[in-house]
Design an enzyme around this catalytic site. Structure first.
Site, PDB file in Angstrom:
ATOM      1  N   ASP A  57      88.624  21.037  31.466  1.00  0.00           N
ATOM      2  CA  ASP A  57      88.760  20.038  32.539  1.00  0.00           C
ATOM      3  C   ASP A  57      89.963  20.841  33.265  1.00  0.00           C
ATOM      4  O   ASP A  57      90.798  21.544  32.662  1.00  0.00           O
ATOM      5  CB  ASP A  57      89.234  18.779  32.143  1.00  0.00           C
ATOM      6  N   THR A  58      89.909  20.705  34.556  1.00  0.00           N
ATOM      7  CA  THR A  58      90.831  21.396  35.492  1.00  0.00           C
ATOM      8  C   THR A  58      91.310  20.375  36.682  1.00  0.00           C
ATOM      9  O   THR A  58      90.762  19.655  36.896  1.00  0.00           O
ATOM     10  CB  THR A  58      90.072  22.400  36.281  1.00  0.00           C
ATOM     11  N   PHE A 137      84.674  27.358  44.949  1.00  0.00           N
ATOM     12  CA  PHE A 137      84.540  25.634  45.002  1.00  0.00           C
ATOM     13  C   PHE A 137      85.680  24.715  44.826  1.00  0.00           C
ATOM     14  O   PHE A 137      86.672  25.604  44.676  1.00  0.00           O
ATOM     15  CB  PHE A 137      83.339  25.424  43.621  1.00  0.00           C
ATOM     16  N   GLY A 138      85.385  23.705  45.075  1.00  0.00           N
ATOM     17  CA  GLY A 138      86.555  22.743  44.923  1.00  0.00           C
ATOM     18  C   GLY A 138      87.518  22.900  45.998  1.00  0.00           C
ATOM     19  O   GLY A 138      87.340  23.236  47.290  1.00  0.00           O
ATOM     20  N   LYS A 160      89.001  36.561  41.280  1.00  0.00           N
ATOM     21  CA  LYS A 160      89.326  35.267  40.937  1.00  0.00           C
ATOM     22  C   LYS A 160      89.453  35.104  39.419  1.00  0.00           C
ATOM     23  O   LYS A 160      90.606  34.844  38.958  1.00  0.00           O
ATOM     24  CB  LYS A 160      88.442  34.413  41.828  1.00  0.00           C
ATOM     25  N   HIS A 165      93.395  30.325  36.634  1.00  0.00           N
ATOM     26  CA  HIS A 165      93.622  29.507  35.428  1.00  0.00           C
ATOM     27  C   HIS A 165      92.493  29.266  34.514  1.00  0.00           C
ATOM     28  O   HIS A 165      92.788  29.238  33.191  1.00  0.00           O
ATOM     29  CB  HIS A 165      93.927  27.975  36.185  1.00  0.00           C
ATOM     30  N   ARG A 166      91.314  29.172  34.778  1.00  0.00           N
ATOM     31  CA  ARG A 166      90.376  29.320  33.997  1.00  0.00           C
ATOM     32  C   ARG A 166      89.930  30.537  33.152  1.00  0.00           C
ATOM     33  O   ARG A 166      89.646  30.398  31.956  1.00  0.00           O
ATOM     34  CB  ARG A 166      88.840  28.851  34.795  1.00  0.00           C
TER      35      ARG A 166
END
Length: 183
Positions: A57-58, A137-138, A160, A165-166
Protein backbone atom coordinates in the site's frame (compact mmCIF):
# COMPACT_ATOMS: atom_id res chain seq x y z
CA UNK A 1 2.20 -5.67 -11.38
CA UNK A 2 4.01 -4.04 -14.29
CA UNK A 3 6.02 -1.80 -11.98
CA UNK A 4 6.94 -4.72 -9.72
CA UNK A 5 7.97 -6.86 -12.67
CA UNK A 6 10.20 -4.02 -13.92
CA UNK A 7 11.80 -3.62 -10.48
CA UNK A 8 12.35 -7.38 -10.15
CA UNK A 9 13.72 -7.89 -13.67
CA UNK A 10 16.74 -10.15 -13.36
CA UNK A 11 15.72 -11.56 -9.96
CA UNK A 12 14.84 -15.21 -9.65
CA UNK A 13 11.40 -14.43 -8.20
CA UNK A 14 8.14 -15.31 -9.93
CA UNK A 15 5.17 -13.12 -9.09
CA UNK A 16 1.59 -14.23 -9.48
CA UNK A 17 -1.10 -11.58 -9.56
CA UNK A 18 -4.56 -11.94 -8.07
CA UNK A 19 -6.03 -12.96 -11.43
CA UNK A 20 -3.40 -15.70 -11.73
CA UNK A 21 -4.73 -17.37 -8.56
CA UNK A 22 -8.41 -16.78 -9.36
CA UNK A 23 -8.91 -13.96 -6.86
CA UNK A 24 -11.35 -11.61 -8.53
CA UNK A 25 -12.98 -10.07 -5.49
CA UNK A 26 -12.19 -6.57 -4.28
CA UNK A 27 -10.17 -6.78 -1.07
CA UNK A 28 -11.44 -4.06 1.22
CA UNK A 29 -8.74 -1.70 2.45
CA UNK A 30 -10.31 -0.76 5.76
CA UNK A 31 -7.25 -0.16 7.96
CA UNK A 32 -6.34 3.31 9.17
CA UNK A 33 -2.66 3.03 8.21
CA UNK A 34 -0.70 2.20 5.08
CA UNK A 35 0.96 -0.70 6.89
CA UNK A 36 -2.45 -1.95 8.03
CA UNK A 37 -3.91 -1.91 4.50
CA UNK A 38 -0.90 -3.78 3.11
CA UNK A 39 -1.25 -6.44 5.81
CA UNK A 40 -5.03 -6.75 5.30
CA UNK A 41 -4.45 -7.62 1.63
CA UNK A 42 -1.58 -10.05 2.27
CA UNK A 43 -3.48 -11.84 5.06
CA UNK A 44 -6.60 -12.11 2.91
CA UNK A 45 -4.78 -13.93 0.12
CA UNK A 46 -2.93 -16.18 2.58
CA UNK A 47 -6.15 -17.07 4.43
CA UNK A 48 -8.47 -17.53 1.43
CA UNK A 49 -6.06 -18.91 -1.19
CA UNK A 50 -3.26 -20.49 0.83
CA UNK A 51 -0.42 -18.74 -0.96
CA UNK A 52 2.47 -17.02 0.74
CA UNK A 53 1.82 -13.47 -0.28
CA UNK A 54 3.13 -9.95 -0.26
CA UNK A 55 0.95 -6.93 -0.82
CA UNK A 56 1.69 -3.25 -0.73
CA UNK A 57 0.00 0.00 0.00
CA UNK A 58 1.27 3.46 -0.79
CA UNK A 59 0.44 6.92 0.42
CA UNK A 60 1.42 10.46 -0.42
CA UNK A 61 1.96 12.56 2.69
CA UNK A 62 1.95 16.33 2.20
CA UNK A 63 3.25 18.49 5.05
CA UNK A 64 0.99 21.48 4.31
CA UNK A 65 -2.05 19.16 4.40
CA UNK A 66 -1.08 17.63 7.77
CA UNK A 67 -0.02 14.38 6.09
CA UNK A 68 -3.03 14.07 3.80
CA UNK A 69 -3.96 12.35 1.61
CA UNK A 70 -1.93 9.60 3.36
CA UNK A 71 -3.76 6.31 3.74
CA UNK A 72 -6.60 7.78 1.65
CA UNK A 73 -4.39 8.65 -1.35
CA UNK A 74 -6.18 6.39 -3.84
CA UNK A 75 -9.62 7.78 -2.97
CA UNK A 76 -8.75 11.30 -1.82
CA UNK A 77 -11.36 12.95 -4.05
CA UNK A 78 -14.09 10.47 -3.03
CA UNK A 79 -15.02 6.84 -3.51
CA UNK A 80 -15.65 7.15 -7.27
CA UNK A 81 -12.58 9.27 -7.98
CA UNK A 82 -9.65 8.72 -10.31
CA UNK A 83 -6.06 9.96 -10.41
CA UNK A 84 -6.98 13.15 -12.26
CA UNK A 85 -9.59 14.13 -9.67
CA UNK A 86 -7.18 13.29 -6.84
CA UNK A 87 -4.51 15.51 -8.39
CA UNK A 88 -7.04 18.30 -8.97
CA UNK A 89 -8.02 18.19 -5.29
CA UNK A 90 -4.39 18.30 -4.13
CA UNK A 91 -3.57 21.19 -6.44
CA UNK A 92 -6.65 23.09 -5.27
CA UNK A 93 -5.84 22.55 -1.59
CA UNK A 94 -2.18 23.48 -2.17
CA UNK A 95 -2.95 26.66 -4.12
CA UNK A 96 -0.73 29.41 -2.74
CA UNK A 97 1.03 27.12 -0.25
CA UNK A 98 4.68 27.97 0.30
CA UNK A 99 5.56 24.70 2.06
CA UNK A 100 5.26 22.07 -0.66
CA UNK A 101 7.26 19.30 1.03
CA UNK A 102 5.84 15.83 0.63
CA UNK A 103 6.88 12.21 0.73
CA UNK A 104 5.71 8.97 -0.79
CA UNK A 105 5.69 5.92 1.48
CA UNK A 106 5.19 2.32 0.41
CA UNK A 107 4.80 -0.52 2.88
CA UNK A 108 5.02 -4.11 1.68
CA UNK A 109 3.48 -6.72 3.98
CA UNK A 110 4.72 -10.29 3.63
CA UNK A 111 2.90 -13.35 4.93
CA UNK A 112 5.30 -16.26 4.43
CA UNK A 113 4.52 -19.43 6.32
CA UNK A 114 3.69 -18.34 9.86
CA UNK A 115 5.83 -15.20 9.63
CA UNK A 116 4.41 -11.75 8.96
CA UNK A 117 6.75 -8.84 8.34
CA UNK A 118 6.79 -5.47 6.62
CA UNK A 119 9.24 -3.48 4.53
CA UNK A 120 9.04 0.28 4.05
CA UNK A 121 10.35 2.54 1.34
CA UNK A 122 10.17 6.31 1.34
CA UNK A 123 11.15 9.15 -0.96
CA UNK A 124 11.13 12.83 -0.07
CA UNK A 125 10.16 15.54 -2.53
CA UNK A 126 7.73 18.30 -3.20
CA UNK A 127 4.36 18.94 -4.80
CA UNK A 128 4.50 21.06 -7.94
CA UNK A 129 1.95 23.73 -8.85
CA UNK A 130 0.97 21.95 -12.09
CA UNK A 131 1.29 18.59 -13.82
CA UNK A 132 4.51 17.66 -15.65
CA UNK A 133 5.11 14.50 -17.65
CA UNK A 134 2.99 11.81 -19.25
CA UNK A 135 4.35 8.63 -17.67
CA UNK A 136 3.71 6.96 -14.36
CA UNK A 137 0.38 6.94 -12.57
CA UNK A 138 -1.37 8.36 -9.53
CA UNK A 139 0.27 11.55 -8.30
CA UNK A 140 3.47 11.05 -10.34
CA UNK A 141 2.92 14.14 -12.51
CA UNK A 142 2.91 16.54 -9.53
CA UNK A 143 5.58 14.91 -7.34
CA UNK A 144 9.23 15.84 -7.86
CA UNK A 145 11.69 13.81 -5.76
CA UNK A 146 14.46 15.76 -4.03
CA UNK A 147 17.43 16.74 -6.19
CA UNK A 148 15.99 15.19 -9.37
CA UNK A 149 14.60 18.07 -11.40
CA UNK A 150 12.05 15.66 -12.89
CA UNK A 151 8.68 14.39 -11.73
CA UNK A 152 8.14 10.64 -11.54
CA UNK A 153 5.92 11.09 -14.63
CA UNK A 154 8.88 12.52 -16.58
CA UNK A 155 11.24 9.67 -15.68
CA UNK A 156 11.82 6.42 -17.49
CA UNK A 157 10.63 3.35 -15.56
CA UNK A 158 14.28 2.52 -14.78
CA UNK A 159 14.95 6.00 -13.39
CA UNK A 160 11.81 5.98 -11.27
CA UNK A 161 12.28 2.45 -9.96
CA UNK A 162 15.86 3.24 -8.99
CA UNK A 163 14.80 5.91 -6.48
CA UNK A 164 11.10 5.38 -5.79
CA UNK A 165 9.45 4.47 -2.52
CA UNK A 166 8.14 1.22 -4.03
CA UNK A 167 11.53 0.39 -5.52
CA UNK A 168 13.19 0.86 -2.12
CA UNK A 169 10.61 -1.31 -0.34
CA UNK A 170 10.88 -4.03 -2.99
CA UNK A 171 14.68 -4.08 -2.67
CA UNK A 172 14.29 -4.72 1.08
CA UNK A 173 11.79 -7.51 0.37
CA UNK A 174 14.10 -9.14 -2.18
CA UNK A 175 17.06 -8.91 0.20
CA UNK A 176 14.96 -10.53 2.94
CA UNK A 177 13.79 -13.31 0.66
CA UNK A 178 17.37 -13.83 -0.47
CA UNK A 179 18.49 -14.19 3.16
CA UNK A 180 20.61 -11.04 3.04
CA UNK A 181 18.56 -8.97 5.45
CA UNK A 182 18.36 -10.00 9.09
CA UNK A 183 15.01 -9.23 10.64
Amino acid sequence: MRELQEILAGCDIRILGLADIGCNEEIEENATTIEGNAMVKARYVKLHYGYDCFADDTGLMIDALDGAPGVYSARFAGDDCNSERNIDKVLQLMEGAKDRKARFVTVIALCKGEVETTFEGEVQGEILTCRRGAGGFGYDSIFEPEQCGLTFAEMSPEQKNGISHRGRAVKKLVAYLSGELAM
